[in-house]
Design a protein around this motif. Structure first.
Motif, PDB file in Angstrom:
ATOM      1  N   SER A 136       8.841 -15.836  -5.450  1.00 26.45           N
ATOM      2  CA  SER A 136       8.017 -16.884  -4.522  1.00 26.45           C
ATOM      3  C   SER A 136       7.525 -17.886  -5.739  1.00 26.45           C
ATOM      4  CB  SER A 136       6.710 -16.293  -3.895  1.00 26.45           C
ATOM      5  OG  SER A 136       5.669 -15.846  -4.873  1.00 26.45           O
ATOM      6  N   LEU A 137       7.272 -19.180  -5.375  1.00 29.73           N
ATOM      7  CA  LEU A 137       6.512 -20.173  -6.062  1.00 29.73           C
ATOM      8  C   LEU A 137       5.273 -19.956  -6.368  1.00 29.73           C
ATOM      9  CD1 LEU A 137       8.168 -23.463  -4.805  1.00 29.73           C
ATOM     10  CD2 LEU A 137       8.693 -22.153  -6.646  1.00 29.73           C
ATOM     11  N   ILE A 138       4.378 -19.739  -5.429  1.00 27.97           N
ATOM     12  CA  ILE A 138       3.069 -19.257  -5.447  1.00 27.97           C
ATOM     13  C   ILE A 138       2.602 -17.959  -4.655  1.00 27.97           C
ATOM     14  CG2 ILE A 138       0.797 -20.028  -4.884  1.00 27.97           C
ATOM     15  CD1 ILE A 138       1.746 -22.989  -4.882  1.00 27.97           C
ATOM     16  N   GLY A 139       2.250 -17.028  -5.309  1.00 23.58           N
ATOM     17  CA  GLY A 139       1.542 -15.851  -4.721  1.00 23.58           C
ATOM     18  C   GLY A 139       2.019 -14.570  -5.888  1.00 23.58           C
ATOM     19  N   GLY A 140       1.080 -13.665  -5.705  1.00 25.60           N
ATOM     20  CA  GLY A 140       1.071 -12.522  -6.486  1.00 25.60           C
ATOM     21  C   GLY A 140       1.496 -11.177  -5.809  1.00 25.60           C
ATOM     22  N   VAL A 141       1.155 -10.062  -6.516  1.00 27.82           N
ATOM     23  CA  VAL A 141       1.475  -8.899  -5.936  1.00 27.82           C
ATOM     24  C   VAL A 141       0.095  -8.050  -5.910  1.00 27.82           C
ATOM     25  CG1 VAL A 141       2.657  -6.725  -6.035  1.00 27.82           C
ATOM     26  CG2 VAL A 141       3.634  -8.755  -6.234  1.00 27.82           C
ATOM     27  N   SER A 142      -0.168  -7.546  -4.898  1.00 27.00           N
ATOM     28  CA  SER A 142      -1.628  -6.672  -4.783  1.00 27.00           C
ATOM     29  C   SER A 142      -1.006  -5.291  -4.602  1.00 27.00           C
ATOM     30  CB  SER A 142      -2.602  -6.860  -4.075  1.00 27.00           C
ATOM     31  OG  SER A 142      -3.607  -6.201  -3.586  1.00 27.00           O
ATOM     32  N   LEU A 143      -0.806  -4.141  -5.324  1.00 26.79           N
ATOM     33  CA  LEU A 143      -0.378  -3.173  -5.436  1.00 26.79           C
ATOM     34  C   LEU A 143      -1.444  -1.979  -5.343  1.00 26.79           C
ATOM     35  CD1 LEU A 143       2.225  -1.102  -5.114  1.00 26.79           C
ATOM     36  CD2 LEU A 143       1.885  -1.258  -7.547  1.00 26.79           C
ATOM     37  N   LYS A 144      -1.362  -0.810  -4.185  1.00 31.14           N
ATOM     38  CA  LYS A 144      -2.370   0.044  -4.263  1.00 31.14           C
ATOM     39  C   LYS A 144      -1.521   1.483  -4.311  1.00 31.14           C
ATOM     40  CE  LYS A 144      -6.118  -0.555  -1.259  1.00 31.14           C
ATOM     41  NZ  LYS A 144      -6.692  -0.614   0.198  1.00 31.14           N
ATOM     42  N   VAL A 145      -1.840   2.136  -5.120  1.00 31.99           N
ATOM     43  CA  VAL A 145      -1.145   3.431  -5.245  1.00 31.99           C
ATOM     44  C   VAL A 145      -2.088   4.628  -5.470  1.00 31.99           C
ATOM     45  CG1 VAL A 145       1.032   2.534  -6.362  1.00 31.99           C
ATOM     46  CG2 VAL A 145      -0.896   3.082  -7.960  1.00 31.99           C
ATOM     47  N   ARG A 146      -1.713   5.932  -5.589  1.00 26.76           N
ATOM     48  CA  ARG A 146      -2.372   7.093  -6.088  1.00 26.76           C
ATOM     49  C   ARG A 146      -2.674   7.032  -7.705  1.00 26.76           C
ATOM     50  NH1 ARG A 146       1.934   9.753  -3.866  1.00 26.76           N
ATOM     51  NH2 ARG A 146       2.171  10.779  -6.093  1.00 26.76           N
ATOM     52  N   ARG A 147      -3.566   8.032  -7.990  1.00 23.68           N
ATOM     53  CA  ARG A 147      -4.085   7.764  -9.456  1.00 23.68           C
ATOM     54  C   ARG A 147      -2.762   8.357 -10.404  1.00 23.68           C
ATOM     55  NH1 ARG A 147      -8.939   6.178 -10.043  1.00 23.68           N
ATOM     56  NH2 ARG A 147     -10.398   6.684  -8.471  1.00 23.68           N
ATOM     57  N   ASP A 148      -1.970   9.217  -9.773  1.00 23.68           N
ATOM     58  CA  ASP A 148      -1.045   9.749 -10.783  1.00 23.68           C
ATOM     59  C   ASP A 148       0.231   8.786 -10.838  1.00 23.68           C
ATOM     60  OD1 ASP A 148      -0.266  10.358  -8.301  1.00 23.68           O
ATOM     61  OD2 ASP A 148       0.744  12.062  -8.600  1.00 23.68           O
ATOM     62  N   GLY A 184       0.741 -16.535  -9.709  1.00 22.06           N
ATOM     63  CA  GLY A 184       0.239 -15.382  -9.133  1.00 22.06           C
ATOM     64  C   GLY A 184       0.414 -14.342 -10.292  1.00 22.06           C
ATOM     65  N   GLY A 185      -0.274 -13.163 -10.164  1.00 21.79           N
ATOM     66  CA  GLY A 185      -0.222 -12.372 -10.990  1.00 21.79           C
ATOM     67  C   GLY A 185      -0.066 -10.735 -10.288  1.00 21.79           C
ATOM     68  N   VAL A 186       0.022  -9.860 -10.968  1.00 24.12           N
ATOM     69  CA  VAL A 186       0.030  -8.481 -10.245  1.00 24.12           C
ATOM     70  C   VAL A 186      -1.265  -7.784 -10.581  1.00 24.12           C
ATOM     71  CG1 VAL A 186       1.277  -6.254 -10.355  1.00 24.12           C
ATOM     72  CG2 VAL A 186       2.368  -8.403 -10.771  1.00 24.12           C
ATOM     73  N   SER A 187      -1.829  -7.228  -9.315  1.00 25.06           N
ATOM     74  CA  SER A 187      -2.990  -6.331  -9.531  1.00 25.06           C
ATOM     75  C   SER A 187      -2.935  -5.012  -8.998  1.00 25.06           C
ATOM     76  CB  SER A 187      -4.052  -7.048  -8.809  1.00 25.06           C
ATOM     77  OG  SER A 187      -5.217  -6.558  -8.573  1.00 25.06           O
ATOM     78  N   VAL A 188      -2.979  -3.830  -9.933  1.00 26.75           N
ATOM     79  CA  VAL A 188      -2.767  -2.699  -9.328  1.00 26.75           C
ATOM     80  C   VAL A 188      -4.015  -1.933  -9.106  1.00 26.75           C
ATOM     81  CG1 VAL A 188      -1.641  -0.458 -10.008  1.00 26.75           C
ATOM     82  CG2 VAL A 188      -0.578  -2.549 -10.458  1.00 26.75           C
ATOM     83  N   SER A 189      -4.356  -1.354  -7.790  1.00 32.05           N
ATOM     84  CA  SER A 189      -5.474  -0.391  -7.760  1.00 32.05           C
ATOM     85  C   SER A 189      -5.337   0.965  -7.260  1.00 32.05           C
ATOM     86  CB  SER A 189      -6.541  -1.281  -6.640  1.00 32.05           C
ATOM     87  OG  SER A 189      -5.696  -1.237  -5.286  1.00 32.05           O
ATOM     88  N   ASP A 246       0.686  -1.430  -0.055  1.00 28.30           N
ATOM     89  CA  ASP A 246      -0.021   0.022  -0.137  1.00 28.30           C
ATOM     90  C   ASP A 246       1.033   1.068   0.204  1.00 28.30           C
ATOM     91  OD1 ASP A 246      -1.842   2.013   0.375  1.00 28.30           O
ATOM     92  OD2 ASP A 246      -2.912   1.082   2.142  1.00 28.30           O
ATOM     93  N   LEU A 247       0.977   2.185  -1.124  1.00 31.01           N
ATOM     94  CA  LEU A 247       1.676   3.362  -1.446  1.00 31.01           C
ATOM     95  C   LEU A 247       0.852   4.487  -1.207  1.00 31.01           C
ATOM     96  CD1 LEU A 247       4.273   1.886  -3.839  1.00 31.01           C
ATOM     97  CD2 LEU A 247       4.544   1.818  -1.465  1.00 31.01           C
ATOM     98  N   THR A 248      -0.460   4.521  -0.873  1.00 30.48           N
ATOM     99  CA  THR A 248      -1.497   5.506  -0.869  1.00 30.48           C
ATOM    100  C   THR A 248      -1.136   6.567  -0.086  1.00 30.48           C
ATOM    101  OG1 THR A 248      -2.882   4.542   0.466  1.00 30.48           O
ATOM    102  CG2 THR A 248      -2.891   4.312  -1.787  1.00 30.48           C
ATOM    103  N   ASP A 249      -0.437   6.332   1.175  1.00 33.84           N
ATOM    104  CA  ASP A 249      -0.337   7.373   2.078  1.00 33.84           C
ATOM    105  C   ASP A 249       1.287   8.043   2.184  1.00 33.84           C
ATOM    106  OD1 ASP A 249      -2.574   6.660   2.968  1.00 33.84           O
ATOM    107  OD2 ASP A 249      -1.887   5.191   4.621  1.00 33.84           O
ATOM    108  N   ILE A 250       2.028   7.634   1.004  1.00 28.24           N
ATOM    109  CA  ILE A 250       3.240   8.487   0.991  1.00 28.24           C
ATOM    110  C   ILE A 250       3.365   9.372  -0.269  1.00 28.24           C
ATOM    111  CG2 ILE A 250       4.405   6.661   2.240  1.00 28.24           C
ATOM    112  CD1 ILE A 250       5.645   5.920  -0.468  1.00 28.24           C
ATOM    113  N   ALA A 251       4.090  10.153  -0.281  1.00 24.95           N
ATOM    114  CA  ALA A 251       4.247  10.919  -1.305  1.00 24.95           C
ATOM    115  C   ALA A 251       5.412  10.559  -2.242  1.00 24.95           C
ATOM    116  CB  ALA A 251       4.372  12.461  -1.195  1.00 24.95           C
ATOM    117  N   PRO A 295      -0.529  11.907 -18.089  1.00 27.95           N
ATOM    118  CA  PRO A 295       1.051  11.619 -18.256  1.00 27.95           C
ATOM    119  C   PRO A 295       1.714  12.059 -17.053  1.00 27.95           C
ATOM    120  CG  PRO A 295       0.084  13.137 -19.779  1.00 27.95           C
ATOM    121  CD  PRO A 295      -0.880  12.799 -19.099  1.00 27.95           C
ATOM    122  N   GLY A 296       3.061  11.713 -16.985  1.00 34.69           N
ATOM    123  CA  GLY A 296       4.141  12.126 -16.120  1.00 34.69           C
ATOM    124  C   GLY A 296       3.743  11.664 -14.817  1.00 34.69           C
ATOM    125  N   GLY A 297       4.347  12.144 -13.711  1.00 33.64           N
ATOM    126  CA  GLY A 297       3.957  11.401 -12.357  1.00 33.64           C
ATOM    127  C   GLY A 297       5.164  10.498 -11.994  1.00 33.64           C
TER     128      GLY A 297
END
Length: 117
Positions: A63-75, A110-115, A45-50, A96-98
């Motif tokens: 890892s053999l089994i397991g993905g990544v769940s990543l939470k970021v700001r919109r930019d 395991g996949g990668v999910s970005v919200s 979870d990276l939503t609380d940092i600049a 663009p940018g950011g």
């Protein structure tokens, strides 16, 4: 999270477990983070940092089994690299940018999910 200006060496956080994933919050991360586990992914979870523009933030998941769940700001742009059976779900930033976060995900299942918040 601080931007490396060349004067201080980059810090790397290493998290290791046999079974079970890792929950990572932005305030506790350095420029490089490596998570390794036999079974278990990473919940980041990276939503609380600049994240400053030009920062080089990299998260590596092994890892053999397991993905990544990543939470970021919109930019925030997210680059996903590595080898895994599982896709990448990310609608991407609307402007663009950011800052950019790089995810290196290595594993069999395991996949990668970005919200975005």
């Amino acid at each position: 999270m601080t931007k490396n200006n060349g004067e201080n060496p980059q810090k790397t956080d290493i998290k290791v477990s046999l079974i079970g994933g890792h929950r990572l919050a932005g305030a506790t991360l350095h420029e490089r983070t490596v998570t390794a586990s036999l079974i278990g992914g990473a919940d980041v979870d990276l939503t609380d940092i600049a994240i400053p523009d030009g920062a080089d933030l990299r998260i590596t998941k092994l890892s053999l089994i397991g993905g990544v769940s990543l939470k970021v700001r919109r930019d925030v742009r997210v680059e996903v690299h590595g080898l895994r059976l599982g896709g990448v779900k990310d609608d991407g930033p609307s402007e663009p940018g950011g800052p950019t976060v790089r995810i290196d995900a290595w594993g069999l299942i395991g996949g990668v999910s970005v919200s975005r918040a």
